[in-house]
Enzyme design. Structure first.
Site, PDB file in Angstrom:
ATOM      1  N   GLU A  28     -72.371 -33.684   4.402  1.00 43.74           N
ATOM      2  CA  GLU A  28     -71.352 -34.110   5.362  1.00 43.74           C
ATOM      3  C   GLU A  28     -70.106 -34.613   4.633  1.00 43.74           C
ATOM      4  OE1 GLU A  28     -71.593 -34.226   9.066  1.00 43.74           O
ATOM      5  OE2 GLU A  28     -69.503 -34.186   8.483  1.00 43.74           O
ATOM      6  N   ASP A  72     -57.562 -18.493  23.385  1.00 42.54           N
ATOM      7  CA  ASP A  72     -58.667 -18.697  24.315  1.00 42.54           C
ATOM      8  C   ASP A  72     -59.940 -18.053  23.747  1.00 42.54           C
ATOM      9  OD1 ASP A  72     -60.019 -19.435  26.533  1.00 42.54           O
ATOM     10  OD2 ASP A  72     -58.959 -18.099  27.923  1.00 42.54           O
ATOM     11  N   SER A 119     -69.562 -30.726  13.010  1.00 46.25           N
ATOM     12  CA  SER A 119     -69.037 -31.616  11.973  1.00 46.25           C
ATOM     13  C   SER A 119     -67.837 -31.027  11.260  1.00 46.25           C
ATOM     14  CB  SER A 119     -70.102 -31.856  10.905  1.00 46.25           C
ATOM     15  OG  SER A 119     -70.885 -32.961  11.218  1.00 46.25           O
ATOM     16  N   ASP A 178     -66.442 -32.847   4.542  1.00 47.40           N
ATOM     17  CA  ASP A 178     -65.313 -33.505   5.216  1.00 47.40           C
ATOM     18  C   ASP A 178     -64.166 -33.760   4.239  1.00 47.40           C
ATOM     19  OD1 ASP A 178     -67.022 -33.567   7.368  1.00 47.40           O
ATOM     20  OD2 ASP A 178     -67.447 -35.717   7.254  1.00 47.40           O
ATOM     21  N   ASP A 230     -63.272 -24.239  29.047  1.00 43.51           N
ATOM     22  CA  ASP A 230     -64.679 -24.193  29.442  1.00 43.51           C
ATOM     23  C   ASP A 230     -65.458 -25.233  28.646  1.00 43.51           C
ATOM     24  OD1 ASP A 230     -65.676 -22.862  26.902  1.00 43.51           O
ATOM     25  OD2 ASP A 230     -64.236 -21.365  27.592  1.00 43.51           O
ATOM     26  N   GLY A 275     -59.733 -19.530  29.990  1.00 40.19           N
ATOM     27  CA  GLY A 275     -59.270 -20.883  30.272  1.00 40.19           C
ATOM     28  C   GLY A 275     -60.194 -21.902  29.622  1.00 40.19           C
TER      29      GLY A 275
END
Ligand SMILES: *[C@@H]1O[C@H](CO)[C@@H](O)[C@H](O)[C@H]1NC(C)=O
Ligand SMILES: *[C@@H]1O[C@H](CO)[C@@H](O)[C@H](O)[C@H]1NC(C)=O
Ligand SMILES: *[C@@H]1O[C@H](CO)[C@@H](O)[C@H](O)[C@H]1NC(C)=O
Length: 634
Positions: free
Chosen positions: A297, A592, A549, A301, A613, A611
């Site tokens: 992680e 989209d 993540s 990051d 969702d 659109g």
């Protein structure tokens, strides 16, 4: 005074009996027991002490939504006019009326004034030497002994009441229902997950820095740049005014040699560079425990954040929690971060709920002996957090209070970005909900995640480059991506139109027996970026990981570059971005995503459609378009 109360009661259309000060109202109640805990038959010993804290209702808190929109909606004349921390503090400080009503109530109930204290920010009333017997009498409840499967015990109740006439002055009281914290004795199971899974040990995949032909099997920084139109060598002009922070919870930690291997491939000028460490409550970048589980992680990051903003913009690391708290951690104690950033939020000894949030100085062996960090750490313009809890892990009042704090920091111009979770419509651990709130893998109800469910943060999900496709083909939603509708938070104004359209054209095939289909609930996520087959170096090996993540640091980098351009032009940072990204003007800035589902709870989950969702949100961002739009705003 009685007359006033009578008028109020009549106004609410309630029974017109003369209210006595002794009439109690249930303030919080639970129907389920937090995961891992069970009630031992015993009542709590009456003489046992409880660190009683009463969180006072913040003034004007009902206006937070509108005030936040006022500074962050592109149509507002106050766009970008963020508030000073002092203004935020004053505006939301609990009223003197609330302070005195609560103190008066306690005194009437027999608590000596000398034992009652008010916290620094005037937001908590605390009582010293408070016994179970007193709590049971004053809160009209019974405390029992609860035990965790790991052996730790706690005192808690399953409901508590306060007199009707003080109820509107109180947000929450601890310790009451709020006991679902870490066991102090043994390592707990991780409830609040970093949102990543290793998908393949891909040693053989030697990253070639500029190759875009393999982005379906290994996403790299150049893949992200190509997908979202991010410049390869960003011009940084306002680094000294700008700031971008990544949050990690100990024992999660990056490894320097891994970062360097990653940088050597993707940003050679960063080899040897590290994030600026901002240690919160004794947080350390530990190297005693090393494995994929504790390193991927942070390595991801920090590696992507630093690479995507480039060497001109330093990146900060908020490393939260000391080693004993971190290793026993059940829930990422987001409040400890918030306490460190905002002194008006924290209590005297820190943490809003000592059973969830860290307590410092830490009594555990080897624990951090310094005072709890309280408003003394630098705030950052953009804060990326790839950790999440299930909405059902925490009580609603706890989440509501914390969510308001994100809103207040948004008023100050801070962008908070949270991952939406990795189990589709289910929660961490593939857990779903029974109607009584109990979590189980066999339960039918969808289980959204906190804090992405909070309407005052940006919740982000994951997409994928389809197998055999390239970065120039449309992506689809990743099947792991967390999305759905909150059971706690209402639909914010900025999202109304998007959700209305979603229901109008694509009403999902489920009823209230699956999810909150009221059409009045906050929808998750807000948008997405790629989170499947992402290249990360862990312990010298290049592997591929998957998870939402990936989204906060990548999106954080995009927003940081936009902030840089705005700051260089004498404008404010973008702050809370949701009202802007949902506005008509920003429609074209997202690609989209119309393909993919997020299965869970024995269903196919929701479907990604035209659109917004509840799978991919608004879709994926286009940096250049967003930059132009934001540069055109004041
Ligand atoms: C909640 O509901 C489930 C499923 O009906 C049941 O098994 C469980 O015992 C209930 N829990 C409580 C605390 O009532
Ligand atoms: C991820 O990579 C694996 C090979 O490691 C591949 O089989 C799979 O199709 C990729 N997934 C996607 C969504 O591209
Ligand atoms: C659904 O969301 C609305 C709006 O927040 C809330 O009032 C309602 O209680 C929620 N329903 C359920 C079943 O959680």
């Amino acid at each position: 005074m009685f007359a006033v109360v009578l008028v109020l009661v009549a106004g609410l259309g309630l029974v017109l009996s003369s209210p006595s000060p002794r009439s109690f109202s249930i303030h919080e109640e639970r129907t389920n027991i937090a995961r891992g805990w069970f009630r031992v038959g015993r009542r709590a010993p009456p003489a046992a002490l409880l660190p009683l804290k009463i969180g006072l209702k913040e003034s004007n808190i009902e206006k937070l939504h509108d005030r936040l929109l006022d500074v962050s909606h592109p149509d507002s004349e106050n766009y970008g006019k963020h508030w000073t921390p002092e203004k935020v503090k004053t505006y939301f400080r609990p009223s003197e009326e609330s302070v005195s009503a609560v103190i008066e109530w306690l005194e009437e109930a027999g608590v000596e004034r000398a034992r009652i204290e008010l916290s620094k920010g005037d937001n908590w009333v605390q009582v010293k030497d408070f016994s179970v017997a007193e709590a049971e009498r004053i809160l009209d409840t019974e405390y029992h002994v609860y035990q965790h499967t790991h052996g730790d015990t706690r005192l808690a109740c399953s409901a508590y009441s306060v007199p009707a006439h003080v109820q509107h002055h109180i947000e929450l009281i601890t310790p009451t229902l709020h006991f679902d914290g870490r066991p102090s004795s043994k390592r707990g199971t991780q409830l609040s997950a970093r949102n990543f899974k290793a998908v393949s040990a891909a040693d053989h995949l030697k990253p070639d820095s500029n190759d875009l032909s393999n982005c379906d099997v290994r996403i790299t920084p150049p893949c992200y740049r190509a997908l979202y139109n991010i410049p390869a060598e960003p011009t940084i002009r306002a680094a000294s005014q700008n700031s971008f922070a990544i949050v990690e919870y100990t024992p999660q930690a990056y490894l320097g040699p891994d970062l360097d291997l990653f940088f050597a491939n993707f940003s050679p000028s960063l080899v040897g560079s590290r994030p600026e460490l901002i240690s919160i409550d004794g947080g350390v970048v530990q190297t005693e425990e090393m494995d994929f589980g504790v390193n991927i992680e942070s390595n991801f990051d920090i590696g992507y954040a630093m690479t995507l903003v480039g060497p001109g913009q330093p990146v900060r690391l908020y490393q939260v929690e000391d080693i004993p708290e971190g290793s026993a951690q059940l829930l990422a104690p987001f409040n400890d971060l918030l306490d460190a950033l905002d002194g008006s939020y924290c209590t005297e000894d820190g943490g809003d709920d000592p059973s969830v949030d860290g307590v410092y100085p830490d009594p555990a062996p080897g624990g951090y002996q310094g005072p709890k960090d309280c408003g003394n750490k630098q705030r950052s313009n953009v804060i990326s957090v790839s950790y999440a809890s299930n909405e059902a892990d925490l009580t609603p009042f706890y989440q509501i209070r914390q969510c308001s704090e994100y809103g207040k920091l948004g008023l100050m111009g801070i962008t908070f970005i949270f991952a939406s979770g990795d189990s589709g419509v289910a929660g961490n651990g593939e857990l779903c909900l029974f109607p009584n709130g109990t979590q189980s893998e066999d339960a039918p109800l969808f289980n959204p995640l906190f804090p992405a469910n909070c309407p005052f943060v940006t919740g982000v999900g994951a997409t994928q480059v389809n197998p055999g496709s390239t970065v120039f083909d449309p992506e689809s939603a990743a099947s792991l991506t967390g999305g759905g509708f909150s059971n706690i938070f209402a639909l914010p104004e900025y999202q109304k139109k998007a959700i209305e359209e979603y229901y109008k054209y694509h009403e999902p095939p489920y009823g209230a027996d699956r999810y909150n289909n009221s059409q009045r609930a906050r929808g998750i996520p807000d948008f997405s970026v790629n989170g499947v087959n992402c290249t990360v170096v862990a312990e010298g090996r290049t592997i591929a990981v998957a998870g939402t993540s990936a989204a906060p640091p990548v999106i954080g980098a995009i927003i940081t570059l936009i902030n840089d351009a705005r700051l260089a032009a004498g404008k404010s940072p973008v702050g809370f971005i949701n009202p802007a990204i949902y506005s008509n003007a920003f429609r074209g800035a997202f690609k989209d995503i119309v393909d993919g589902i997020n299965p869970g709870c024995g269903t196919d989950g929701f479907e990604s459609v035209e659109g917004w969702d509840p799978v991919s949100g608004l879709g994926t961002p286009d940096f250049e378009k967003l930059l132009d739009l934001w540069m055109n705003l004041p």
